[in-house]
Write an enzyme that holds these catalytic residues in place. Sequence first.
Site, short mmCIF file in Angstrom:
data_model
loop_
_atom_site.label_atom_id
_atom_site.label_comp_id
_atom_site.label_asym_id
_atom_site.label_seq_id
_atom_site.Cartn_x
_atom_site.Cartn_y
_atom_site.Cartn_z
N LYS A 143 11.91 -7.29 -43.07
CA LYS A 143 11.27 -6.17 -43.77
C LYS A 143 10.62 -5.22 -42.75
O LYS A 143 9.56 -5.49 -42.22
CB LYS A 143 10.19 -6.65 -44.74
CG LYS A 143 9.70 -5.50 -45.62
CD LYS A 143 8.24 -5.58 -46.00
CE LYS A 143 7.29 -4.94 -45.05
NZ LYS A 143 7.36 -3.49 -44.89
N CYS B 249 2.04 -1.76 -28.43
CA CYS B 249 0.95 -2.72 -28.51
C CYS B 249 0.40 -3.05 -27.12
O CYS B 249 -0.81 -3.24 -26.95
CB CYS B 249 1.40 -3.99 -29.22
SG CYS B 249 2.90 -4.70 -28.55
#
Length: 479
Positions: A175, A282
């Site tokens: 997803k 990140c």
Amino acid sequence: MSHNPGAPWAFTLTIGGRPVAGGPTFDVINPATGRVVAAAPDCTREQLDEAVTAARAAFPAWAALAVAERRRLLVSMADAVDEHTQELAGLVVLEQGKPRPVAVAEVAGLALWLRQTAGLELPETVNQDDGERWSVTRRLPLGVVAAITPWNYPVGQASFKVGPALLAGNTVVLKPSAFTPLANLRLGEVWRDLLPAGVMNVVAGSGSLGSWVTGHPGFDKISFTGSTQTGRKVMASAAQRLARVTLELGGNDAAIVLPDVDVKEVAPQLFWAAFANSGQICLATKRLYVHEDVYDDLACELVRLAEQARVGDPSESEVDLGPVSNRRQYETVVSLLRDCRDRGYRFLTGGLPEDGGGGWFVAPTLVDDPPESSRIVREEQFGPVLPLLKYRDMDDAVQRANAGEYALGASVWAGDPEAGQEVAAQLEAGTVWVNEVMHLDPLVPFGGRKQSGIGVESGLAGLLEFTEPQTLSVRRSRR
Ligand code: NDP
């Protein structure tokens, strides 16, 4: 199949090896223009149930398949990615906003991760093998894995999850973020005929799809990458049924620059450490601690590089930096810039963007030595803004770098690598680099400490996250 310019793009979910369209759709926006680029199918609760049912049905046969066959299929998936690199990269440019060469490298990374992961071996340990007992501990797959990814590297993030989950014998429901579903939906289509039906499902949806996934009783493992805030919700939801979790969460990585560096040499590396992908990585450098002896010279070089960088629409021209990837993140970045301005911190370059143009552009911005307590130092900006922070004493720099809830990555920059290594050993982070940063390798695990996550991705340790040990113990003697 590649896109025919002028024809509407039709994307489908991949469920049980079949294309699933129809039903509601949601708009995907190009962050460089603010305009809709495509309508994506909006997965309903019933369709999610179907995806989980298909993955559950496919699991026993997939887990029982010889590992050599799973390896072969991973390599076929990599070959298919290679065949579609330009098309997939084009989708990433449109939906995410990064420059095309960066998107091409991202897609190439998926193929590399699949191939390298295919070569990993699941360990089997013989604990005892004598007249009394035969005992072996082996690693078994968990079942159905939910892979939930963020929007900054839509294809790259999938690469850390899909290969190891499948190699270990799990089936997957992937997803992606609602901001960037297109390249992942296309991957589902590209892989559809390669794998047994139900082994690899791809769903996308706006609204609540993420929480439906984490609350769904049919998942045995949630492999999640995203913000720390959402990671806490994922863990709370998984705890209801003790589903396994791997959480790759936020970061506020510090870089410490020692006084003996060659400023001209390190400045470009530090610039890209902070500003590649417009700061939306990140492991990007998000706080730069610079020794006072080299602070002014380094600041000057970084300003020069920031002012040289070409910022613009990556689908129209050659640019170094695209826009911030979506309105929500743009507002976060603008709110931090506004806070800097209101508190009187000095921008060495960049600053609050002017409205207009349709896209969510922010010029690369350097903030001159704001206080340690400021929001731009304490919070994860995840955008093209970097605070430069002056230090005199190394212990003070280390203590400031280690402060805060995050501990994903960190780096040290030194003329003398051994001195750099001594400082690196004192830093609290999942990965610490000396004289480089963000170097990832499919065979080397990475992950966050403290509030930056639980578990790791990549390498053997990343593969083991998709398994559980089982010990089989056979008594041979009767006494
Ligand atoms: P979010 O946490 O907002 O979203 C991540 C994913 O979770 C998306 O697919 C999102 O779907 C989904 N999601 C949202 N709400 C829920 C929920 N309640 N339950 C389950 N899933 C949910 O993160 P961002 O997409 O904004 O990504 C940026 C963050 O990710 C930064 O903090 C960054 O540091 C971190 N990150 C960490 C990495 C690492 O390896 N440690 C790597 C890259 C990014 P939707 O978007 O459709 O709402």
